[in-house]
Design a protein around this motif. Structure first.
Motif, PDB file in Angstrom:
ATOM      1  N   ARG A  73       0.976  -1.221  -0.624  1.00  0.00           N
ATOM      2  CA  ARG A  73       0.388  -0.359  -0.174  1.00  0.00           C
ATOM      3  C   ARG A  73       0.873   1.180  -0.088  1.00  0.00           C
ATOM      4  O   ARG A  73       0.467   2.219  -0.610  1.00  0.00           O
ATOM      5  CB  ARG A  73      -0.609  -0.022   1.227  1.00  0.00           C
ATOM      6  CG  ARG A  73      -1.791   1.466   1.183  1.00  0.00           C
ATOM      7  CD  ARG A  73      -2.801   0.817   2.177  1.00  0.00           C
ATOM      8  NE  ARG A  73      -2.977  -0.175   3.575  1.00  0.00           N
ATOM      9  CZ  ARG A  73      -3.565  -0.255   4.506  1.00  0.00           C
ATOM     10  NH1 ARG A  73      -4.869   0.027   4.333  1.00  0.00           N
ATOM     11  NH2 ARG A  73      -3.365  -1.177   5.424  1.00  0.00           N
ATOM     12  N   ALA A  85      -6.556 -10.884 -12.715  1.00  0.00           N
ATOM     13  CA  ALA A  85      -7.013 -10.891 -10.552  1.00  0.00           C
ATOM     14  C   ALA A  85      -8.307  -9.521 -11.084  1.00  0.00           C
ATOM     15  O   ALA A  85      -8.491  -9.142 -10.497  1.00  0.00           O
ATOM     16  CB  ALA A  85      -6.012 -10.533 -10.126  1.00  0.00           C
ATOM     17  N   TYR A  87     -12.162  -8.573  -9.808  1.00  0.00           N
ATOM     18  CA  TYR A  87     -12.997  -9.033  -8.846  1.00  0.00           C
ATOM     19  C   TYR A  87     -14.097  -8.813  -9.628  1.00  0.00           C
ATOM     20  O   TYR A  87     -14.783  -8.054 -10.076  1.00  0.00           O
ATOM     21  CB  TYR A  87     -13.041  -7.676  -7.780  1.00  0.00           C
ATOM     22  CG  TYR A  87     -11.552  -7.678  -7.324  1.00  0.00           C
ATOM     23  CD1 TYR A  87     -10.627  -7.951  -6.448  1.00  0.00           C
ATOM     24  CD2 TYR A  87     -11.744  -5.443  -7.426  1.00  0.00           C
ATOM     25  CE1 TYR A  87      -9.779  -7.057  -6.729  1.00  0.00           C
ATOM     26  CE2 TYR A  87     -10.545  -5.229  -7.702  1.00  0.00           C
ATOM     27  CZ  TYR A  87      -9.242  -5.623  -6.774  1.00  0.00           C
ATOM     28  OH  TYR A  87      -8.621  -5.443  -6.176  1.00  0.00           O
ATOM     29  N   HIS A  89     -17.391  -9.993  -8.501  1.00  0.00           N
ATOM     30  CA  HIS A  89     -18.241  -9.976  -8.479  1.00  0.00           C
ATOM     31  C   HIS A  89     -18.581  -8.363  -8.084  1.00  0.00           C
ATOM     32  O   HIS A  89     -19.581  -7.850  -7.404  1.00  0.00           O
ATOM     33  CB  HIS A  89     -18.478 -10.309  -6.412  1.00  0.00           C
ATOM     34  CG  HIS A  89     -16.841  -9.757  -5.771  1.00  0.00           C
ATOM     35  ND1 HIS A  89     -15.527  -9.831  -5.759  1.00  0.00           N
ATOM     36  CD2 HIS A  89     -17.638  -9.211  -4.532  1.00  0.00           C
ATOM     37  CE1 HIS A  89     -14.995  -9.152  -5.028  1.00  0.00           C
ATOM     38  NE2 HIS A  89     -15.700  -8.645  -4.191  1.00  0.00           N
ATOM     39  N   PHE A  98     -12.379   0.749  -7.378  1.00  0.00           N
ATOM     40  CA  PHE A  98     -12.040   0.389  -6.054  1.00  0.00           C
ATOM     41  C   PHE A  98     -10.836   1.309  -5.345  1.00  0.00           C
ATOM     42  O   PHE A  98     -10.403   1.613  -4.530  1.00  0.00           O
ATOM     43  CB  PHE A  98     -12.283  -1.325  -6.386  1.00  0.00           C
ATOM     44  CG  PHE A  98     -11.533  -2.009  -5.027  1.00  0.00           C
ATOM     45  CD1 PHE A  98     -12.558  -2.287  -4.357  1.00  0.00           C
ATOM     46  CD2 PHE A  98     -10.130  -2.427  -4.931  1.00  0.00           C
ATOM     47  CE1 PHE A  98     -12.179  -3.184  -3.352  1.00  0.00           C
ATOM     48  CE2 PHE A  98     -10.372  -3.015  -3.819  1.00  0.00           C
ATOM     49  CZ  PHE A  98     -10.908  -3.354  -2.726  1.00  0.00           C
ATOM     50  N   MET A 102     -11.036   2.604  -1.711  1.00  0.00           N
ATOM     51  CA  MET A 102      -9.553   2.504  -0.649  1.00  0.00           C
ATOM     52  C   MET A 102      -8.770   3.526  -0.670  1.00  0.00           C
ATOM     53  O   MET A 102      -8.288   3.464   0.794  1.00  0.00           O
ATOM     54  CB  MET A 102      -9.217   1.707  -1.120  1.00  0.00           C
ATOM     55  CG  MET A 102      -9.310   0.217  -1.602  1.00  0.00           C
ATOM     56  SD  MET A 102     -10.646  -0.578  -0.095  1.00  0.00           S
ATOM     57  CE  MET A 102      -8.849  -0.548   1.173  1.00  0.00           C
TER      58      MET A 102
ATOM     59  N   LEU B 168      -5.853 -12.603  -7.225  1.00  0.00           N
ATOM     60  CA  LEU B 168      -7.305 -11.958  -6.584  1.00  0.00           C
ATOM     61  C   LEU B 168      -6.366 -10.620  -5.296  1.00  0.00           C
ATOM     62  O   LEU B 168      -6.847  -9.861  -5.141  1.00  0.00           O
ATOM     63  CB  LEU B 168      -8.417 -12.105  -6.167  1.00  0.00           C
ATOM     64  CG  LEU B 168      -9.259 -12.595  -7.570  1.00  0.00           C
ATOM     65  CD1 LEU B 168     -10.135 -13.650  -7.178  1.00  0.00           C
ATOM     66  CD2 LEU B 168      -9.489 -11.396  -8.884  1.00  0.00           C
ATOM     67  N   ALA B 172      -5.954  -6.736  -4.511  1.00  0.00           N
ATOM     68  CA  ALA B 172      -6.790  -6.299  -3.754  1.00  0.00           C
ATOM     69  C   ALA B 172      -5.340  -5.314  -2.916  1.00  0.00           C
ATOM     70  O   ALA B 172      -5.265  -4.496  -2.476  1.00  0.00           O
ATOM     71  CB  ALA B 172      -7.461  -6.798  -2.629  1.00  0.00           C
ATOM     72  N   CYS B 177      -5.446  -2.018   0.243  1.00  0.00           N
ATOM     73  CA  CYS B 177      -6.710  -2.987   1.128  1.00  0.00           C
ATOM     74  C   CYS B 177      -5.328  -3.895   2.648  1.00  0.00           C
ATOM     75  O   CYS B 177      -4.048  -3.923   1.837  1.00  0.00           O
ATOM     76  CB  CYS B 177      -7.135  -4.019   0.728  1.00  0.00           C
ATOM     77  SG  CYS B 177      -8.479  -4.112   0.119  1.00  0.00           S
ATOM     78  N   GLN B 181      -8.681  -6.283   5.281  1.00  0.00           N
ATOM     79  CA  GLN B 181      -9.500  -5.519   4.333  1.00  0.00           C
ATOM     80  C   GLN B 181      -9.776  -5.864   3.186  1.00  0.00           C
ATOM     81  O   GLN B 181     -10.970  -6.461   2.338  1.00  0.00           O
ATOM     82  CB  GLN B 181      -9.417  -4.188   4.177  1.00  0.00           C
ATOM     83  CG  GLN B 181      -9.801  -3.278   4.686  1.00  0.00           C
ATOM     84  CD  GLN B 181      -8.633  -2.140   4.202  1.00  0.00           C
ATOM     85  OE1 GLN B 181      -7.893  -1.753   3.695  1.00  0.00           O
ATOM     86  NE2 GLN B 181      -9.760  -0.480   4.396  1.00  0.00           N
ATOM     87  N   LYS B 185     -12.996  -7.552   1.693  1.00  0.00           N
ATOM     88  CA  LYS B 185     -13.900  -7.121   0.698  1.00  0.00           C
ATOM     89  C   LYS B 185     -13.865  -7.972  -0.195  1.00  0.00           C
ATOM     90  O   LYS B 185     -14.719  -7.954  -1.316  1.00  0.00           O
ATOM     91  CB  LYS B 185     -13.553  -5.131   0.210  1.00  0.00           C
ATOM     92  CG  LYS B 185     -13.146  -4.736   1.047  1.00  0.00           C
ATOM     93  CD  LYS B 185     -12.715  -2.884   0.751  1.00  0.00           C
ATOM     94  CE  LYS B 185     -13.505  -2.453   1.886  1.00  0.00           C
ATOM     95  NZ  LYS B 185     -13.981  -1.302   2.050  1.00  0.00           N
ATOM     96  N   ILE B 186     -12.822  -8.696  -0.724  1.00  0.00           N
ATOM     97  CA  ILE B 186     -12.728  -9.710  -1.641  1.00  0.00           C
ATOM     98  C   ILE B 186     -12.886 -10.623  -1.762  1.00  0.00           C
ATOM     99  O   ILE B 186     -13.766 -11.921  -2.528  1.00  0.00           O
ATOM    100  CB  ILE B 186     -11.420  -9.606  -2.709  1.00  0.00           C
ATOM    101  CG1 ILE B 186     -10.945  -7.681  -2.708  1.00  0.00           C
ATOM    102  CG2 ILE B 186     -11.156  -9.682  -3.351  1.00  0.00           C
ATOM    103  CD1 ILE B 186     -12.271  -7.367  -3.271  1.00  0.00           C
ATOM    104  N   PRO B 189     -16.458 -11.804   0.079  1.00  0.00           N
ATOM    105  CA  PRO B 189     -18.014 -12.093  -1.040  1.00  0.00           C
ATOM    106  C   PRO B 189     -17.486 -13.492  -1.903  1.00  0.00           C
ATOM    107  O   PRO B 189     -18.901 -14.529  -2.660  1.00  0.00           O
ATOM    108  CB  PRO B 189     -17.744 -11.267  -1.572  1.00  0.00           C
ATOM    109  CG  PRO B 189     -16.893  -9.897  -0.820  1.00  0.00           C
ATOM    110  CD  PRO B 189     -16.279 -10.849  -0.200  1.00  0.00           C
ATOM    111  N   LEU B 190     -16.468 -13.955  -2.245  1.00  0.00           N
ATOM    112  CA  LEU B 190     -16.039 -14.476  -3.719  1.00  0.00           C
ATOM    113  C   LEU B 190     -16.084 -15.855  -2.816  1.00  0.00           C
ATOM    114  O   LEU B 190     -16.397 -17.212  -3.731  1.00  0.00           O
ATOM    115  CB  LEU B 190     -14.662 -14.796  -3.923  1.00  0.00           C
ATOM    116  CG  LEU B 190     -14.512 -13.412  -4.955  1.00  0.00           C
ATOM    117  CD1 LEU B 190     -12.956 -13.030  -5.481  1.00  0.00           C
ATOM    118  CD2 LEU B 190     -15.233 -13.436  -6.055  1.00  0.00           C
TER     119      LEU B 190
END
Ligand SMILES: Nc1ncnc2c1ncn2[C@@H]1O[C@H](COP(=O)(O)OP(=O)(O)OP(=O)(O)O)[C@@H](O)[C@H]1O
Ligand SMILES: [Mg+2]
Lengths: 363, 276
Positions: A73, A85, A87, A89, A98, A102, B168, B172, B177, B181, B185-186, B189-190
């Motif tokens: 980060r 990769a 997401y 969903h 996204f 964040m 994934l 994130a 994240c 997180q 968040k990822i 849900p998956l």
């Protein structure tokens, strides 16, 4: 715009040394490509730069600031993954939003940036859709867009084109290049496809089994490969590499065995003046540099045509030279048939010699 | 894939119907019984009721102690499900994603626990529970059921988390994240099909569990449905009709839950994440 410097970067997984003390500098704003065969450690290198893996030893600097102890980060880099990769969903819009969410940006700013990026990449109609409803090319764009949207200091791209079909790949290749010109951001691109590396990059680094082989402009690497590996890897079809013994005698030559000799006159002989008589070396001849003539004086370079592969704009030829096999390229008009005998010629400046034991190029 | 020929298909259909009849037969029989008036219950041959009636259902559902048991069961099973999912998902995330040493051992132990025969543990547990003064409470059942349901959910969830492409999670992390997180968040849900499956397994386990419920409950203040139904038979008669109606009434929450979750479990959620 960030300069990235790797110092003696080393990564081990258990006993396996995946990256071996890699030293590398990527200049600010550069499109830099790391190329190498599958499994040579390219993805590992990117993961280290991104902060997804910790190095076993060595250091990473962004603009002279050490970052190898920071988490992903804090490094502010974006990555396009080998598999995209996305997401699954989330809609395309949410995927793009996204990274901004964040960062706790305002809804208005997020909306504006997402729409800008979508517009740039031609994704506006796909915004409400989910990744599974998209084609491969569109998914690839979403992955790119998600990396672009937050304007990171560094882009890492891990074989983003590898699963696209040939045509889309070439299309996306030029789009990537345009994108880089527009963004002027530092990009580190990873691929095992040397054609991609050659066409896209300002500079490339060739990696083999975790060892950095050579780093330079694509033209440099092509024209002056540092060693046998690079010579065999860069160029399509690959360079002909023939192992032989250096003989002086009345006529200097590389003795390729079974009566086949590659005569060394003038300049070529000069280039090998420090090489010991009887030493083993590897002769390198690029297919595209071989010219074939129907007849002429025999210089000991007569070859028999054994295979013709038409490639559209050119033909690839396979030639028997004594016990050896040579590949050559010729224009599409090439007129010859299997079984015919030719003489081949090559400019002296385009003949390569490599040390057979150590693999490094001679002179 | 090749098309199966007619014979294969017929054989398959035959097998399928045999299995369905075998599994559903008792339930259908129960349903038929629950609708028969008292007088037809023990008539031979046992045929469909000539005067179907809802009397048994009325009796059972008017019975305050039966309703109390349903509530007990709902509370215990929901708590067990909730705890198992909350703890299980975090633990499964750690096992599947935060590669640490000895995860094989942890999963092995979890499996061993869920395979452990409860009957072997009942007597020592009884002494412990009595000493703690927890007999005849929800807590004891919640704790014991969770001990068996948690390893199951851990297994189910770990395998679901493993199915999620690692990139994934990495994406994130790069998108800003932290590990937790990225998890919420990822990954979570998956993994929702896995959560649904695990929830169902935990809930049904607790809902059906008999041995512990019988051993550790003494009054209807904590008694659960399976035990309650088993204690229905009176001194002089066995109220078959009421038992059948109660059984069906007690099964219905599980059926509703299954239908609710079924689509979640079946649908693959990660489609489209990667090039594939
Ligand atoms: N987490 C890991 N644990 C153990 N070995 C690993 C791990 N990650 C990668 N490796 C090994 O490191 C080597 C290099 O992997 P890497 O993914 O960097 O290769 P690559 O150059 O990206 O290959 P490709 O072109 O196939 O993507 C491989 O041999 C791989 O098996
Ligand atoms: Mg890779």
């Amino acid at each position: 715009m960030t300069e990235v410097r790797l110092e003696k970067l080393t990564k081990r997984f258990g006993a396996a040394e995946i990256l071996k003390a890699v030293d590398l500098t990527v200049h600010s704003g550069e499109f830099f490509t790391v190329v190498g065969p599958s499994g040579c450690g390219k993805s590992t290198l990117l993961n280290l730069v991104a902060g997804l893996e910790a190095p076993t030893a060595g250091a990473i600097y962004f603009d002279d600031r050490p970052v190898h102890l920071l988490g992903p980060r804090e490094r502010d880099v974006a990555m396009v993954f080998q598999s995209y990769a996305l997401y699954p969903h989330m809609t395309v819009y949410d995927n793009l939003a996204f990274p901004l969410r964040m960062k706790k940006r305002s809804a208005a700013e997020i909306d504006r940036k997402v729409r800008d990026v979508a517009e740039l990449l031609g994704l506006t109609p796909s915004l409400p859709r989910r990744p599974r409803e998209l084609s491969g090319g569109q998914r690839q764009r979403v992955a790119l867009g998600r990396a672009m949207v937050r304007q990171p200091r560094l882009f890492l791209l891990d074989e983003p084109l590898s699963n696209l079909d040939a045509q889309l790949r070439i299309e996306m290749r030029s789009e990537l290049k345009k994108l880089h010109q527009a963004l002027r951001a530092t990009m580190i691109y990873v691929t095992h496809d040397q054609a991609e590396a050659m066409t896209l990059s300002d500079r490339i680094a060739v990696l083999h089994r975790g060892d950095l082989q050579q780093c330079g402009k694509p033209k440099e690497v092509y024209e002056r490969p540092a060693n046998l590996f690079v010579a065999g890897f860069i160029g399509h079809p690959p360079m002909n590499l023939l192992r032989g013994t250096f003989r002086l005698g009345p006529e200097a030559a590389v003795d390729l065995g079974a009566g086949t000799r590659f005569g060394l006159a003038g300049v070529l002989r000069d280039r090998l003046r420090d090489f010991p008589e009887g030493g083993e070396l590897v002769l390198g001849l690029r297919p595209e540099h071989l010219r074939l003539r129907k007849s002429g004086k025999d210089l000991g370079r007569s070859v028999r045509l054994t295979l013709i592969e038409p490639m559209g704009s050119e033909v690839w030829l396979e030639l028997g030279w004594g016990d050896h096999r040579l590949r050559a390229k010729a224009p599409a008009e090439f007129d010859g048939s299997v079984g015919q005998t030719f003489e081949f010629e090559i400019d002296e400046s385009r003949v390569y010699f490599f040390n057979a034991d150590r693999g490094d190029r001679i002179s | 894939m090749t098309q199966p020929d007619g014979l294969t298909r017929a054989g398959f259909l035959f097998l399928l119907s045999a299995i369905v009849i075998f599994c559903l037969g008792p339930a259908v029989w129960q349903a038929v019984t629950s609708l028969k008036p008292e007088t037809e219950l023990i008539r031979l041959p046992p045929i469909l009721p000539s005067h179907p009636t809802l009397d048994h259902y009325v009796t059972v559902l008017r019975d305050r102690s039966f309703l109390r048991m349903i509530v007990n069961s709902l509370i215990v099973a929901s708590a067990v499900t909730g705890i198992s999912l909350a703890v299980g998902s975090v633990a499964a995330f750690a096992l599947a994603w935060l590669g640490f040493k000895g995860k094989g051992i942890v999963l092995g132990i979890a499996l061993a626990i869920s395979m452990f025969p409860p009957i072997a543990a009942v007597s020592p547990l009884y002494l412990a529970v009595r000493a703690l003064g927890l007999r005849d409470t929800w807590w004891v059942l919640i704790a014991l059921h969770t001990a068996f349901a948690l390893p199951l959910t851990l297994w189910i969830l770990t395998s679901f988390f493993r199915e999620i492409p690692e990139e994934l999670y990495r994406a994130a992390r790069l998108d800003g994240c932290g590990p937790l997180q990225a998890f919420f968040k990822i990954l979570l849900p998956l993994a929702s099909p896995g959560l649904a499956a695990a929830a169902l397994v935990a809930f049904i386990f607790s809902w059906n569990e008999f041995l512990f419920a019988l051993t550790f409950t003494t009054t209807e203040s904590s008694r659960t449905v399976p035990v309650g139904i088993a204690l229905f038979p009176g001194l002089h008669e066995i109220p078959y009709g009421d038992i059948a109606a109660a059984s069906l009434a007690a099964t219905s929450p599980v059926i509703v839950l299954t239908l609710l979750f079924q689509r979640r479990i079946v649908e693959g959620l990660t489609a489209g994440a990667t090039k594939g």
